[in-house]
Write a protein that holds these residues in place. Structure first.
Motif, PDB file in Angstrom:
ATOM      1  N   ARG A  81      38.156  39.177  39.005  1.00  0.00           N
ATOM      2  CA  ARG A  81      38.355  40.078  40.150  1.00  0.00           C
ATOM      3  C   ARG A  81      37.348  41.219  40.142  1.00  0.00           C
ATOM      4  O   ARG A  81      36.735  41.527  41.170  1.00  0.00           O
ATOM      5  N   CYS A  82      37.160  41.838  38.993  1.00  0.00           N
ATOM      6  CA  CYS A  82      36.304  43.021  38.929  1.00  0.00           C
ATOM      7  C   CYS A  82      34.822  42.695  39.046  1.00  0.00           C
ATOM      8  O   CYS A  82      34.029  43.554  39.444  1.00  0.00           O
ATOM      9  N   GLY A 120      34.899  43.255  43.567  1.00  0.00           N
ATOM     10  CA  GLY A 120      34.392  44.219  42.593  1.00  0.00           C
ATOM     11  C   GLY A 120      32.901  44.348  42.695  1.00  0.00           C
ATOM     12  O   GLY A 120      32.360  44.698  43.739  1.00  0.00           O
ATOM     13  N   MET A 121      32.201  44.011  41.604  1.00  0.00           N
ATOM     14  CA  MET A 121      30.772  44.273  41.504  1.00  0.00           C
ATOM     15  C   MET A 121      29.957  43.591  42.605  1.00  0.00           C
ATOM     16  O   MET A 121      29.093  44.225  43.225  1.00  0.00           O
ATOM     17  N   VAL A 122      30.194  42.314  42.862  1.00  0.00           N
ATOM     18  CA  VAL A 122      29.407  41.599  43.871  1.00  0.00           C
ATOM     19  C   VAL A 122      29.670  42.173  45.265  1.00  0.00           C
ATOM     20  O   VAL A 122      28.732  42.387  46.046  1.00  0.00           O
ATOM     21  N   ALA A 152      36.127  49.348  35.061  1.00  0.00           N
ATOM     22  CA  ALA A 152      37.573  49.132  35.140  1.00  0.00           C
ATOM     23  C   ALA A 152      37.970  47.924  34.305  1.00  0.00           C
ATOM     24  O   ALA A 152      38.971  47.950  33.567  1.00  0.00           O
ATOM     25  N   ALA A 153      37.169  46.858  34.411  1.00  0.00           N
ATOM     26  CA  ALA A 153      37.426  45.669  33.596  1.00  0.00           C
ATOM     27  C   ALA A 153      37.314  45.993  32.111  1.00  0.00           C
ATOM     28  O   ALA A 153      38.114  45.514  31.297  1.00  0.00           O
ATOM     29  N   ALA A 154      36.351  46.835  31.730  1.00  0.00           N
ATOM     30  CA  ALA A 154      36.187  47.208  30.326  1.00  0.00           C
ATOM     31  C   ALA A 154      37.454  47.875  29.791  1.00  0.00           C
ATOM     32  O   ALA A 154      37.912  47.569  28.682  1.00  0.00           O
ATOM     33  N   GLY A 155      38.019  48.796  30.578  1.00  0.00           N
ATOM     34  CA  GLY A 155      39.243  49.441  30.152  1.00  0.00           C
ATOM     35  C   GLY A 155      40.394  48.466  30.020  1.00  0.00           C
ATOM     36  O   GLY A 155      41.099  48.432  28.994  1.00  0.00           O
ATOM     37  N   ALA A 156      40.588  47.644  31.051  1.00  0.00           N
ATOM     38  CA  ALA A 156      41.701  46.692  31.040  1.00  0.00           C
ATOM     39  C   ALA A 156      41.545  45.657  29.942  1.00  0.00           C
ATOM     40  O   ALA A 156      42.502  45.356  29.209  1.00  0.00           O
TER      41      ALA A 156
END
Length: 294
Positions: A156-157, A162-164, A196-200
């Motif tokens: 998702r992120c 997200g990024m794309v 956000a993905a890094a945190g999750a």
């Protein structure tokens, strides 16, 4: 606050661990093994794209989030590597003539200059695909259900939501965005998505994390990512008409990061220090000090 926390040493330790893990993940097969012939020099180019250096802030944040949630560096490394591989693929594609047409990155020829345009597209595709294999393998002690959730969140992120999607919005919006709301929408997707993905993913990588930890850490990562990009804008002299508003938002976003990090007690100290760093980074740049040190 993070006055007593030795952030430079912490960053050095995290980066060394991540670089070693990336080197292993992207190792060239030995003679006689599948892929050892390296058609198109794709494996060589993947290593070139990923191992040139950089701040490694996304994997560092993954490790810090995992530690805040009760895990350790080893638990976080598959997710950290997957995130850095996706970040690297995005840079390879961003540098292409159809996007930014950059000829150098970190003082070296970009991947499409060194290995050719078609190979650069394939290198990005390969890094994106292999990143999910690295993440899905996980590491000992991390519940498989957590890994499955991590795969879903990263998709998702990193994708259209997200990024794309943020990159597409950035191409439409251009370099002179007139209002902070639009600017932060771009930043939240294009840069904030992977943070956000890094945190999750850091939270999910901890075998002992509380159920709500990943949600809190994802919010930390998103706020940090937006603040990080605002600081980048100041360093690059982008969006000057929104400078004062953006700097005020950095203060608000990093305050939110600290509140979340402090909720993890002593284990969240690295996250507090990282939030302090990005706030100081923006303020230094605004004062005219353009040295991007960390």
């Amino acid at each position: 606050m993070s006055d007593a926390f030795d952030l430079p040493s912490y960053l050095d330790e995290c980066r060394a661990a991540v670089n070693a893990a990336l080197d292993a993940v992207l190792a060239m097969p030995e003679a006689g093994q599948p892929g050892a012939d390296d058609p198109g020099r794709l494996r060589e180019a993947m290593r070139y794209a990923v191992l040139q250096g950089g701040k490694r802030m996304r994997p560092v944040l993954t490790i810090a989030a995992c530690q805040a949630a009760g895990g350790d560096t080893a638990h976080a490394l598959p997710a950290a590597c997957a995130l850095e591989m996706i970040h690297a693929y995005s840079l390879v594609h961003d540098d292409l003539p159809a996007m930014d047409n950059d000829l150098e990155r970190r003082g070296k020829p970009t991947v499409h200059v060194e290995f050719g345009h078609a190979n650069a597209i394939l290198v990005g595709d390969a890094l994106l695909t292999d990143a999910f294999e690295v993440l899905a393998r996980g590491t000992e002690g991390v519940p498989r259900a957590n890994i499955a959730d991590a795969v879903t969140i990263l998709a998702r992120c990193a994708g259209i939501n997200g990024m794309v999607g943020g990159q597409a919005l950035d191409l439409i919006a251009g370099q002179d965005i007139a209002d902070l709301e639009t600017l932060e929408r771009v930043h939240a997707l294009k840069t904030g998505g992977l943070y956000a993905a890094a945190g999750a993913l850091g939270g999910l990588s901890s075998p002992t994390a509380a159920p709500e930890a990943a949600t809190q850490l994802e919010r930390y990562g998103l706020a940090f990512g937006i603040a990080f990009q605002h600081a980048d804008d100041v360093l690059d002299d982008d969006q000057p008409s929104l400078r004062a508003e953006a700097l005020a938002r950095v203060d608000q976003l990093t305050a939110e990061c600290r509140t979340i990090a402090e909720g993890f007690g002593e284990a969240g100290k690295a996250l507090v220090a990282i939030a302090d760093w990005v706030q100081a980074r923006a303020k230094r740049a605004a004062s005219g000090d353009l040295r991007d040190t960390v």
